[in-house]
Design a protein around this motif. Sequence first.
Motif, mmCIF file in Angstrom:
data_model
loop_
_atom_site.group_PDB
_atom_site.id
_atom_site.type_symbol
_atom_site.label_atom_id
_atom_site.label_comp_id
_atom_site.label_asym_id
_atom_site.label_seq_id
_atom_site.Cartn_x
_atom_site.Cartn_y
_atom_site.Cartn_z
ATOM 1 N N ILE A 176 -6.679 6.215 1.232
ATOM 2 C CA ILE A 176 -7.155 6.838 -0.091
ATOM 3 C C ILE A 176 -6.696 5.738 -0.869
ATOM 4 O O ILE A 176 -5.316 5.681 -1.291
ATOM 5 C CB ILE A 176 -6.807 8.106 -0.228
ATOM 6 N N ASP A 177 -7.509 5.088 -1.698
ATOM 7 C CA ASP A 177 -7.260 4.104 -2.967
ATOM 8 C C ASP A 177 -6.497 4.771 -4.022
ATOM 9 O O ASP A 177 -5.350 4.052 -4.425
ATOM 10 C CB ASP A 177 -8.286 3.165 -3.333
ATOM 11 N N GLN A 178 -6.769 5.796 -4.496
ATOM 12 C CA GLN A 178 -6.038 6.390 -5.441
ATOM 13 C C GLN A 178 -4.840 7.122 -5.455
ATOM 14 O O GLN A 178 -4.602 7.873 -4.663
ATOM 15 C CB GLN A 178 -6.937 7.467 -6.346
ATOM 16 N N PRO A 179 -3.692 6.514 -6.090
ATOM 17 C CA PRO A 179 -2.388 6.846 -5.774
ATOM 18 C C PRO A 179 -2.150 8.477 -6.429
ATOM 19 O O PRO A 179 -1.063 9.138 -5.813
ATOM 20 C CB PRO A 179 -1.616 6.118 -6.475
ATOM 21 N N LYS A 180 -2.910 9.067 -7.258
ATOM 22 C CA LYS A 180 -2.502 10.224 -7.737
ATOM 23 C C LYS A 180 -3.183 11.372 -7.054
ATOM 24 O O LYS A 180 -4.618 11.650 -7.105
ATOM 25 C CB LYS A 180 -3.105 10.539 -9.353
ATOM 26 N N ILE A 181 -2.177 12.132 -6.067
ATOM 27 C CA ILE A 181 -3.100 13.071 -5.165
ATOM 28 C C ILE A 181 -2.274 14.448 -5.311
ATOM 29 O O ILE A 181 -1.261 14.521 -5.894
ATOM 30 C CB ILE A 181 -3.237 12.682 -3.711
ATOM 31 N N SER A 182 -2.850 15.434 -4.904
ATOM 32 C CA SER A 182 -2.171 16.712 -4.765
ATOM 33 C C SER A 182 -2.665 17.331 -3.321
ATOM 34 O O SER A 182 -3.774 17.328 -2.996
ATOM 35 C CB SER A 182 -2.432 17.558 -5.774
ATOM 36 N N VAL A 183 -1.580 18.032 -2.766
ATOM 37 C CA VAL A 183 -1.971 18.528 -1.440
ATOM 38 C C VAL A 183 -1.668 19.765 -1.179
ATOM 39 O O VAL A 183 -0.542 20.075 -1.493
ATOM 40 C CB VAL A 183 -1.139 17.506 -0.508
ATOM 41 N N ARG A 184 -2.299 20.722 -0.349
ATOM 42 C CA ARG A 184 -1.738 21.860 -0.075
ATOM 43 C C ARG A 184 -2.073 22.232 1.380
ATOM 44 O O ARG A 184 -3.052 21.683 1.847
ATOM 45 C CB ARG A 184 -2.768 23.101 -0.866
ATOM 46 N N VAL A 185 -1.096 22.856 2.141
ATOM 47 C CA VAL A 185 -1.394 23.333 3.474
ATOM 48 C C VAL A 185 -2.010 24.464 3.762
ATOM 49 O O VAL A 185 -1.664 25.471 3.056
ATOM 50 C CB VAL A 185 -0.097 23.141 4.037
ATOM 51 N N HIS A 186 -3.045 24.560 4.648
ATOM 52 C CA HIS A 186 -3.518 25.893 4.854
ATOM 53 C C HIS A 186 -3.117 26.221 6.366
ATOM 54 O O HIS A 186 -3.418 25.621 7.279
ATOM 55 C CB HIS A 186 -4.823 25.692 4.802
ATOM 56 N N CYS A 187 -2.436 27.537 6.516
ATOM 57 C CA CYS A 187 -1.904 27.656 7.808
ATOM 58 C C CYS A 187 -2.729 28.044 8.918
ATOM 59 O O CYS A 187 -3.663 28.749 8.723
ATOM 60 C CB CYS A 187 -1.130 29.050 7.499
ATOM 61 N N GLN A 188 -2.778 27.480 10.048
ATOM 62 C CA GLN A 188 -3.474 27.333 11.340
ATOM 63 C C GLN A 188 -4.794 27.676 10.908
ATOM 64 O O GLN A 188 -5.591 28.415 11.319
ATOM 65 C CB GLN A 188 -3.168 28.548 11.951
ATOM 66 N N LEU A 189 -5.385 26.616 10.100
ATOM 67 C CA LEU A 189 -6.832 26.670 9.671
ATOM 68 C C LEU A 189 -7.863 26.316 10.716
ATOM 69 O O LEU A 189 -8.963 26.889 10.779
ATOM 70 C CB LEU A 189 -7.141 25.534 8.612
ATOM 71 N N VAL A 190 -7.732 25.443 11.792
ATOM 72 C CA VAL A 190 -8.217 25.190 12.819
ATOM 73 C C VAL A 190 -7.735 25.392 14.049
ATOM 74 O O VAL A 190 -6.396 25.578 14.204
ATOM 75 C CB VAL A 190 -8.711 23.626 12.866
ATOM 76 N N LYS A 191 -8.478 25.810 15.015
ATOM 77 C CA LYS A 191 -7.861 25.945 16.465
ATOM 78 C C LYS A 191 -8.229 24.864 17.335
ATOM 79 O O LYS A 191 -9.267 24.147 17.250
ATOM 80 C CB LYS A 191 -8.496 27.251 17.322
ATOM 81 N N LEU A 192 -7.248 24.315 17.880
ATOM 82 C CA LEU A 192 -7.729 23.056 19.070
ATOM 83 C C LEU A 192 -7.451 23.710 20.356
ATOM 84 O O LEU A 192 -6.998 24.804 20.683
ATOM 85 C CB LEU A 192 -6.412 22.310 19.046
ATOM 86 N N PHE A 193 -8.187 22.902 21.444
ATOM 87 C CA PHE A 193 -7.894 23.343 23.030
ATOM 88 C C PHE A 193 -6.466 22.938 23.217
ATOM 89 O O PHE A 193 -6.571 21.485 23.733
ATOM 90 C CB PHE A 193 -9.070 22.729 23.728
ATOM 91 N N ALA A 194 -5.386 23.459 23.022
ATOM 92 C CA ALA A 194 -4.274 23.037 23.405
ATOM 93 C C ALA A 194 -3.190 24.137 23.449
ATOM 94 O O ALA A 194 -3.597 25.207 22.958
ATOM 95 C CB ALA A 194 -3.780 21.833 22.449
ATOM 96 N N ARG A 195 -2.122 24.077 23.911
ATOM 97 C CA ARG A 195 -1.146 25.043 23.631
ATOM 98 C C ARG A 195 0.114 24.621 23.045
ATOM 99 O O ARG A 195 1.187 25.523 23.124
ATOM 100 C CB ARG A 195 -0.807 25.750 25.067
ATOM 101 N N GLY A 196 0.364 23.590 22.524
ATOM 102 C CA GLY A 196 1.592 22.901 22.317
ATOM 103 C C GLY A 196 2.430 22.530 23.222
ATOM 104 O O GLY A 196 2.000 22.740 24.351
ATOM 105 N N VAL A 197 3.534 21.955 23.016
ATOM 106 C CA VAL A 197 4.301 21.390 24.102
ATOM 107 C C VAL A 197 5.024 22.258 24.909
ATOM 108 O O VAL A 197 5.736 23.309 24.288
ATOM 109 C CB VAL A 197 5.117 20.391 23.372
ATOM 110 N N GLU A 198 4.800 22.266 26.182
ATOM 111 C CA GLU A 198 5.705 23.227 27.183
ATOM 112 C C GLU A 198 7.257 23.106 26.993
ATOM 113 O O GLU A 198 7.486 21.685 27.354
ATOM 114 C CB GLU A 198 5.169 23.276 28.460
ATOM 115 N N ASP A 199 7.868 23.842 26.964
ATOM 116 C CA ASP A 199 9.461 23.860 26.810
ATOM 117 C C ASP A 199 10.030 23.067 28.193
ATOM 118 O O ASP A 199 9.958 23.809 29.179
ATOM 119 C CB ASP A 199 10.141 24.940 26.568
ATOM 120 N N PRO A 200 10.372 21.929 28.302
ATOM 121 C CA PRO A 200 10.463 21.318 29.483
ATOM 122 C C PRO A 200 11.775 22.146 30.297
ATOM 123 O O PRO A 200 11.920 21.968 31.567
ATOM 124 C CB PRO A 200 11.154 20.098 29.282
#
Length: 544
Positions: free
Chosen positions: A502-526
């Motif tokens: 993104i060439d323009q340096p002036k940005i603003s960013v917001r996070v959206h909790c769990q907006l998409v779902k993936l086919f995954a389960r997170g890292v399994e606790d070893p």
Amino acid sequence: MYLSGHEASLDLREVVGVKAVKIPAKSSTLSFGKNAKVDENVPYCIEMQPIGPLGFSVVIITRPGNHRWRCKQVSFQCKDSSLCHQWITAIKEALKSEAFCRPKKLVVFVNPFSGKKKAVKLYRDKVLPLFELADIHVTYIETERQNHARDLLVQNSLDLKRIDGLVCVGGDGMFSEVLNGLLTFTAHDLHIEEMDRFEPVAPDIRIGIIPAGSTNTIVYTTTGTSDVVTSTLHIILGDQIGIDVNSVNVNDQFVRYSVTLLGYGYMGDLLKDSDNKRWMGPSRYSWSGTKSFLANNAYYGEIKYRLSSNSDSHPTDAVKCYSGCDICSMAGQSNSRSTSKVEISAGRDTDLQLDEQSDFMKHSNSQSSDLSGSYSDSNWRTVIGKFVAVNSVTMSCSCDLSPPGMSPYCHLGDGCMDLIMVSQCSRIEFLKFLLRTAKGEERKNLDFIQMHRVKEFSFRPLTEDSDLLSISSEENIPQSKKVKLKRQTSRTSVWNCDGEVIDQPKISVRVHCQLVKLFARGVEDPSLQDDQKRNCCSPSFDNS
Ligand SMILES: CCCCCCCCCCCCC/C=C/[C@@H](O)[C@H](COP(=O)(O)O)NC(=O)CCCCC
Ligand SMILES: Nc1ncnc2c1ncn2[C@@H]1O[C@H](COP(=O)(O)OP(=O)(O)O)[C@@H](O)[C@H]1O
Ligand SMILES: [Ca+2]
């Protein structure tokens, strides 16, 4: 799976598929006959009693280590072919149950130019045979240009309502294209305009990623490894996990969504330099990374960020995000409650006037005073400084270069991102930061680093005449110093947004909790045993 005496119990949650086989006379297999039954009191398990010849194989997953999954065949003999057929049909039907959330129809995008340009072969040799075994119907699309996948999605050329998921075979850039296409289609479908501070809508379908790219950080962070077979198996089993997504605005206009890294300074310069070296494959990042490191550029900027309201949660709190993570589960629950109605989130209500106390310091460790009054939320802070790097990550960003990731304790779905600001420092100091990042070693005692867990942030480069006062401690800046400062501030970097410039340096960013779902389960606790991993982690079963 466990075998006891003449009975075999298979956990259907971990069955990949089933097929008829001819079993050699001397094979060490189990068999079963009419007495075999589906035990309704033990969910997802089928018990089989041993008897006669002929047979079928059930393919299940195994965990050989390092978070990799593999397939293993368990073969059963039947006394006649009709019984064999009945068993195959019964198992296939059971696997189709809604409770398993397994995909039946997928659209697969393959970027033939990803990574080492092996995506097509990897897909044909390793992925497709497993999808066939699992009876998944696939629509295959080899992308012909940048934004091909995105355009197909936005124009709804694929009839998304009739499929269960999208799969991209490629890198993070390819995933980003698919994510952006899917979210834009979802918003347009509901006549929502993607504009400043709009609320994006969660799509109904999941996205899977087969790692064939250069960094593969999303796959690594959500499965614990970057392995083609492992990712394919997570898709087949119907795993699902919600991940946080950022909306990025440039000059107050929405431009794109991101899920991994937003990096200004070092990461931006590295990416810009590497973009015309794609022919080098993944090693372009090491080459351009070394160049950016030697340049040791630093850029003036002002960062405003809104801290997470959970003061116990911090980038250095040593709480790892594992499969079934409590922090993400809680965030997901409160998120689904709050999104049941259209919600306008709290935000900035006036433009910030630079606080007169915010003073530039070499390492900009001076957080300005609490800005409540300028903002509707008292968790806003401002930092002004000269930065070698400003990085924000929404997930830990584990990858082969840095297995612990850019921010090892960042969570996949807590609705927060970790902001890591590296103030101007020497090359030795920056190298220390990079090496510690690569190895996951403690960084909080490096006095040129600041780390915060935030909900949103904005960045603006300090290039205006009016900015000079805020970066100088002198009230009347001498002309000679003014000229020098002007020269330094006119230099700006670019943003690395999931591997796109993104060439323009002036940005603003917001996070959206769990907006998409993936086919995954997170890292399994070893530290867990296999059966504990099986039981703790699959969110799709919590819901069933
Ligand atoms: C001296 C040792 C250097 C160690 C570097 C340590 C830092 C590593 C942090 C990795 C963060 C990765 C963030 C991921 C970004 C990707 O989205 C992006 C696009 O990926 P792809 O489409 O697969 O090419 N990749 C990058 O921006 C490259 C990051 C390279 C980091 C050196
Ligand atoms: N057929 C194609 N030709 C050129 N670029 C493509 C094609 N298909 C996809 N792309 C673009 O290539 C970029 C990088 O893809 P990606 O799969 O992430 O590979 P890598 O990890 O090597 O960067 C993405 O931004 C994507 O939009
Ligand atoms: Ca997060």
